[in-house]
Design an enzyme around this catalytic site. Structure first.
Site, PDB file in Angstrom:
ATOM      1  CB  ALA A  12      -0.916  -0.005   1.221  1.00 26.85           C
ATOM      2  CG  ASP A  63      10.044   2.064   1.220  1.00 35.30           C
ATOM      3  OD1 ASP A  63      10.030   3.217   0.772  1.00 35.30           O
ATOM      4  OD2 ASP A  63       9.128   1.238   1.036  1.00 35.30           O
TER       5      ASP A  63
HETATM    6  O1  PMV Z   1       5.515   1.791  -2.822  1.00 37.92           O
HETATM    7  P1  PMV Z   1       6.639   2.098  -1.906  1.00 37.92           P
HETATM    8  O2  PMV Z   1       6.218   2.720  -0.656  1.00 37.92           O
HETATM    9  O3  PMV Z   1       7.564   0.970  -1.699  1.00 37.92           O
HETATM   10  O4  PMV Z   1       7.475   3.273  -2.560  1.00 37.92           O
HETATM   11  C1  PMV Z   1       8.122   3.103  -3.757  1.00 37.92           C
HETATM   12  C2  PMV Z   1       8.866   4.351  -4.060  1.00 37.92           C
HETATM   13  C3  PMV Z   1       9.499   4.333  -5.434  1.00 37.92           C
HETATM   14  O5  PMV Z   1      10.170   5.579  -5.565  1.00 37.92           O
HETATM   15  C4  PMV Z   1       8.434   4.228  -6.506  1.00 37.92           C
HETATM   16  C5  PMV Z   1      10.485   3.185  -5.577  1.00 37.92           C
HETATM   17  C6  PMV Z   1      11.748   3.326  -4.753  1.00 37.92           C
HETATM   18  O6  PMV Z   1      12.433   2.307  -4.597  1.00 37.92           O
HETATM   19  O7  PMV Z   1      12.075   4.423  -4.290  1.00 37.92           O
END
Ligand code: PMV
Length: 319
Positions: A104, A152
């Protein structure tokens, strides 16, 4: 030996998703209302090397020998044992629970990794530093996401607002913890549509390969927005963040990572008085965020629920 517990928060990307994969900066903040939790307990009744896994949220309860070697939980535990230089740990149970919605955009995978790495390394008597935890969680992120930026694992390990620039695929990237001059409130709305990050990131890469000039220019504009947002947060000019969120959303729509449901929730948040709103994370589904300075956040959350959000979270960003 007493059980060792560690938790890790969820996260949202405030500005700069996708462009961050191409070297532009991004800003992410922890979301403490949702957390992953790992509890490691000794099982002195079992032989050394015996490991039992419990992850009730995904209906998993098994001894580790019965799970595939590439199962994400096995990869995390093996990573910790390798990094700690331990072959046969004392018998133990790893129990993982999480209130972070899966797929999500709230960082559920990285939070589970960080909580387990922190708890298990401490249980083994070799507590890892934040840097080691983030690096190891990044290795696991690569399995989930292919080419993650590392944002993340970084924000979830350090649990502070960060300005982040990706490094190579070997390293989790460069982070700057920066001051939040005045707290501000964000309302998060879930579309209820799971969206695996890897697939969206791959689609963006294919589109970038087809038209590098357009995509590079959109990513550069995103980087500009991120830098303006950081300056606004540092000087307490929070209302400036609203229009910047809207500009960032326009770009995310241009790179085809929004969706009808995301657009609907974003629109309803703006109508309910949010100063700005955008998707957060990979897009196509997952969550959107809205800046709630002018209106009470509760009204925006209600508007999001009425517009079809499956859940909402009100969170305050502070230093
Ligand atoms: O969907 P999430 O929260 O894992 O975020 C991904 C963020 C991106 O920039 C799309 C991918 C990344 O690795 O930074």
């Amino acid at each position: 030996m007493p059980a060792i517990t560690a938790t890790a928060p969820g996260k949202i990307i405030l500005f700069g998703e996708h462009a961050v994969v191409y070297g532009q900066p991004a800003i992410a903040v922890p979301v403490n209302q949702v957390r992953a939790r790992a509890v490691i307990s000794a099982r002195p009744d079992q032989p050394r090397g015996w490991i039992h896994l419990q992850a009730p949220d995904i209906g998993l309860e098994n001894n580790w020998g019965n799970l595939p070697r590439d199962h994400p939980l096995i990869v995390i535990i093996k990573g910790v044992l390798n990094a700690a230089g331990i072959d046969q740990p004392p018998a133990l149970t790893v129990r993982v629970t999480s209130t972070i919605p899966i797929a999500a955009g709230l960082g559920s995978g990285a939070a589970v990794s960080v909580a387990i790495i922190r708890a298990l390394s401490e249980f083994l008597g070799r507590p890892f530093s934040d840097n080691e935890i983030s690096q190891l969680a990044f290795e696991v992120e690569k399995l989930h996401h292919g080419t993650p930026s590392g944002i993340d694992n970084t924000v979830i390990t350090y649990e502070k607002p960060i300005y982040f620039i990706k490094d190579s695929i070997e390293k989790p990237g460069k982070k700057e913890v920066f001051p939040v001059s005045k707290p501000f409130t964000i309302v998060i709305g879930d579309t209820g549509t799971p969206s695996p990050t890897a697939a969206v990131v791959r689609d963006v890469r294919e589109a970038w390969q087809r038209d590098r000039i357009t995509f590079e220019s959109l990513f550069e504009s995103t980087g500009g927005i991120v830098n303006q947002a950081r300056a606004a947060i540092e000087t307490g000019d929070n209302t400036a963040l609203g229009p910047l969120m809207n500009e960032n959303q326009d770009i995310l729509e241009n790179i085809s990572v929004s969706s009808g449901k995301l657009a609907q929730l974003i629109q309803s948040a703006r109508q309910a008085g949010a100063l700005g709103a955008k998707l957060s994370g990979a897009g196509r589904g997952g969550n959107m965020i809205a800046l709630a300075t002018r209106e009470p956040a509760g009204e925006i959350a209600n508007a999001l629920s009425t517009a079809g959000a499956t859940s909402t979270i009100i969170t305050t960003v502070n230093g």
